[in-house]
Design an enzyme around this catalytic site. Structure first.
Site, PDB file in Angstrom:
ATOM      1  N   GLY A  15       0.813  -1.204   0.000  1.00  0.00           N
ATOM      2  CA  GLY A  15       0.000   0.000   0.000  1.00  0.00           C
ATOM      3  C   GLY A  15       0.845   1.252   0.000  1.00  0.00           C
ATOM      4  O   GLY A  15       1.952   1.261   0.545  1.00  0.00           O
ATOM      5  N   GLY A  17       0.424   5.658   0.463  1.00  0.00           N
ATOM      6  CA  GLY A  17      -0.435   6.780   0.798  1.00  0.00           C
ATOM      7  C   GLY A  17       0.318   8.078   0.667  1.00  0.00           C
ATOM      8  O   GLY A  17       1.463   8.117   0.178  1.00  0.00           O
ATOM      9  N   GLY A  18      -0.326   9.163   1.090  1.00  0.00           N
ATOM     10  CA  GLY A  18       0.288  10.471   0.950  1.00  0.00           C
ATOM     11  C   GLY A  18       1.539  10.636   1.783  1.00  0.00           C
ATOM     12  O   GLY A  18       2.412  11.432   1.430  1.00  0.00           O
ATOM     13  N   PHE A  19       1.660   9.882   2.883  1.00  0.00           N
ATOM     14  CA  PHE A  19       2.800  10.076   3.771  1.00  0.00           C
ATOM     15  C   PHE A  19       3.568   8.796   4.061  1.00  0.00           C
ATOM     16  O   PHE A  19       4.330   8.749   5.024  1.00  0.00           O
ATOM     17  CB  PHE A  19       2.340  10.687   5.104  1.00  0.00           C
ATOM     18  N   VAL A  21       4.662   4.391   2.810  1.00  0.00           N
ATOM     19  CA  VAL A  21       4.508   3.139   2.075  1.00  0.00           C
ATOM     20  C   VAL A  21       4.419   2.013   3.104  1.00  0.00           C
ATOM     21  O   VAL A  21       5.163   1.997   4.089  1.00  0.00           O
ATOM     22  CB  VAL A  21       5.698   2.896   1.127  1.00  0.00           C
ATOM     23  N   VAL A  22       3.488   1.087   2.867  1.00  0.00           N
ATOM     24  CA  VAL A  22       3.333  -0.065   3.747  1.00  0.00           C
ATOM     25  C   VAL A  22       3.879  -1.290   3.021  1.00  0.00           C
ATOM     26  O   VAL A  22       3.492  -1.576   1.882  1.00  0.00           O
ATOM     27  CB  VAL A  22       1.863  -0.288   4.130  1.00  0.00           C
ATOM     28  N   LYS A  37       5.397   0.007   8.056  1.00  0.00           N
ATOM     29  CA  LYS A  37       5.031   1.275   7.441  1.00  0.00           C
ATOM     30  C   LYS A  37       6.163   2.268   7.611  1.00  0.00           C
ATOM     31  O   LYS A  37       6.569   2.584   8.736  1.00  0.00           O
ATOM     32  CB  LYS A  37       3.752   1.836   8.061  1.00  0.00           C
ATOM     33  N   ARG A 128      -5.487  11.554  16.333  1.00  0.00           N
ATOM     34  CA  ARG A 128      -5.256  12.731  15.488  1.00  0.00           C
ATOM     35  C   ARG A 128      -5.514  12.524  13.997  1.00  0.00           C
ATOM     36  O   ARG A 128      -5.495  13.491  13.250  1.00  0.00           O
ATOM     37  CB  ARG A 128      -3.812  13.263  15.656  1.00  0.00           C
TER      38      ARG A 128
END
Length: 515
Positions: A15, A17-19, A21-22, A37, A128
């Site tokens: 996976g 995402g914006g911040f 990699v998994v 992650k 958060r």
């Protein structure tokens, strides 16, 4: 970019995402598949690295909660990127779902994640960044909240553009766009926004398709939350309270949100007949502040007005008859007891006189009420104690509980609360499970003739004191609370009678104790 973490073998990327990699990785020491992650943001400052690790350690104390994705390890790579090693969740995230989910499923997911949040908040840990992508489906189909710790990388006090970039705008609370410090209420907002998205297929106040700029999102926070087709109004009331623009008008804590979700009755929620289906009574608009001790009553009902403050109401006729009958039976029992002990003492004296040395037989002391009921109890001024064969008493100290989920007649989720805090139910009687009840499930107890007398509206009304007397019978409801898991673990065969004002959620103070 090549990633190398000592002790782990990278298998593949699962996976992005914006911040971060998994990766699917293998923990070499115990040959376990994990999710690793790696965040794309860098932490250059030693103080911030220590803060990140401190947050992750705090989140690690949640390990073992069934609805938190476990954290196994954490650290900072040589290039200053932080990483987390987590439980591998092969079912993906809720963001992978394309079609809106049914209200029942969403309410169940919300209750589980709210329970995880309540546990985190109790430890002083904020998430958060709650959103569908951070709720993962674990190996055996349960949901878990992930990414505790990473959302704390960017915090108020840093460069504004960087801090805003750390938010997920569709799910961030309005105050976070103005750089207010994160709070439990901002986590509550994000969770309710997530539940809304699962129901509607889009975030709250969003159009059906297309993205919004940050200024447009901020402007839309002033818009009302739209109804979702086929979602009952009770569920929408819960969501609207959680999505209130002003944090003071939201649920004060995740536990309160969980309690309302557990009380929902929505379409398709019929399920097993044992499932509790008490409707939620939360409204979107905040109520006025209740006075110390107990909330102020709402508008008077169609019946005659309540008595003046402090003036006790006469007990119902059936209850008065039950009290006189109980008193008469108690008198008979007292006389029988005196006769029994007189004969026993005479026989004991004769046996002692005829035995060598005149020594009597030592007997074990009778069990105390605390041994029987698990809590300190009283019979004085306790209407439940007058029920014939009820083996009922009143708790000495007020005992209050959250809402609950009941599955197959057993309590699945409930929390004992200080009565000074907002609560749903209060105990007005505690009693021994009748001897002819083999399996003390809630519906079995509620149909038992003795339990029906102990846990009755007459008993509830006669048990009130103080400000609670101002609320007429039409305002009250009661339930039977079967033995809790804690009672079972202590071999206590007791049930409780609990009551509440039906149209008020989150009362404070006591309606039944002290007297």
């Amino acid at each position: 970019m090549t990633v190398s973490v000592p002790g782990y073998e990278i298998v593949d990327a699962v996976g992005r995402g914006g911040f971060g990699v998994v990766y699917r990785a293998r923990q070499l020491t115990i040959d376990r598949e994990v999710a690793l992650k790696v965040d794309t943001r860098v932490i250059l400052d030693d103080r911030d690295q220590r803060r990140f690790l401190r947050e992750v350690r705090a989140a690690g104390r949640l390990s073992g909660h069934p609805h938190v994705v476990e954290i196994y390890d954490a650290g900072v790579l040589p290039d200053h990127r932080p990483y987390l090693v987590m439980e591998l969740c092969p079912g993906g995230s809720l963001a992978d779902r394309r079609a809106p989910a049914a209200p029942r499923e969403v309410a169940e997911i919300g209750q589980k994640i709210a329970d995880a949040l309540a546990a985190a908040h109790d430890l002083g840990v904020l998430h958060r960044d709650i959103k569908p992508a951070n709720i993962l489906v674990k190996r055996y189909g349960t949901v878990g909240l992930a990414d505790f710790g990473l959302a704390a990388l960017m915090e108020t006090g840093r460069d504004t553009s960087v801090t805003l970039a750390a938010l997920t705008p569709a799910y961030a609370a309005p105050e976070q766009f103005h750089l207010a410090p994160p709070t439990p209420q901002s986590d509550v907002y994000a969770l309710c926004a997530t539940l809304y998205t699962l129901l509607a297929g889009r975030p709250p106040r969003y159009p059906d398709d297309g993205e919004l700029s940050v200024p447009e999102i901020i402007r839309r926070h002033d818009l009302p939350v739209e109804d979702i087709p086929d979602v009952p109004p009770e569920f929408m009331a819960v969501l609207r309270r959680g999505l209130a623009r002003d944090p003071a008008h939201r649920y004060p804590e995740a536990a309160a949100l969980r309690a309302d979700l557990s009380q929902l009755t929505v379409a398709g929620f019929s399920g097993p007949r044992h499932v509790a289906t008490t409707p939620v009574v939360t409204v979107a608009n905040p109520r006025s502040t209740p006075p110390p001790g107990f909330p102020q009553p709402g508008p008077p009902g169609p019946r005659s007005g309540p008595p003046p403050f402090g003036q006790p109401t006469a007990p119902p006729e059936r209850n008065r008859a039950a009290i006189w009958l109980g008193a008469a039976l108690a008198a008979v029992l007292v006389l029988a007891g005196v006769w029994y002990f007189a004969l026993r003492d005479t026989d004991g004296a004769q046996q002692a006189a005829g035995s060598p040395g005149g020594a009597g037989t030592t007997t074990s002391p009778a069990p105390s009420s605390t041994d029987i009921y698990g809590v300190a109890t009283v019979t004085a001024d306790c209407p439940a104690a007058a029920v014939p064969d009820g083996q009922a008493q009143c708790v000495r100290k007020a005992e209050c509980w959250s809402g609950w989920v009941m599955i197959n007649g057993e309590i699945n989720s409930i929390r004992k609360l200080p009565c000074e805090q907002g609560h749903i139910w209060e105990v007005f009687a505690i009693a021994v499970v009748p001897g002819d009840v083999a399996d003390p499930y809630q519906d079995v107890l509620a149909e038992h003739p003795v339990v029906k007398q102990v846990c009755s509206m007459d008993t509830l009304l006669a048990s009130r004191f103080g400000d609670a007397l101002r609320y007429g019978p039409e305002r009250w409801e009661f339930e039977v609370l079967p033995p809790s898991s804690d009672d079972v673990s202590r071999d206590l065969g007791v049930y409780r009678c609990v009551g509440r004002i039906a149209d008020i959620t989150g009362t404070t103070g006591s309606a039944f104790r002290p007297r």
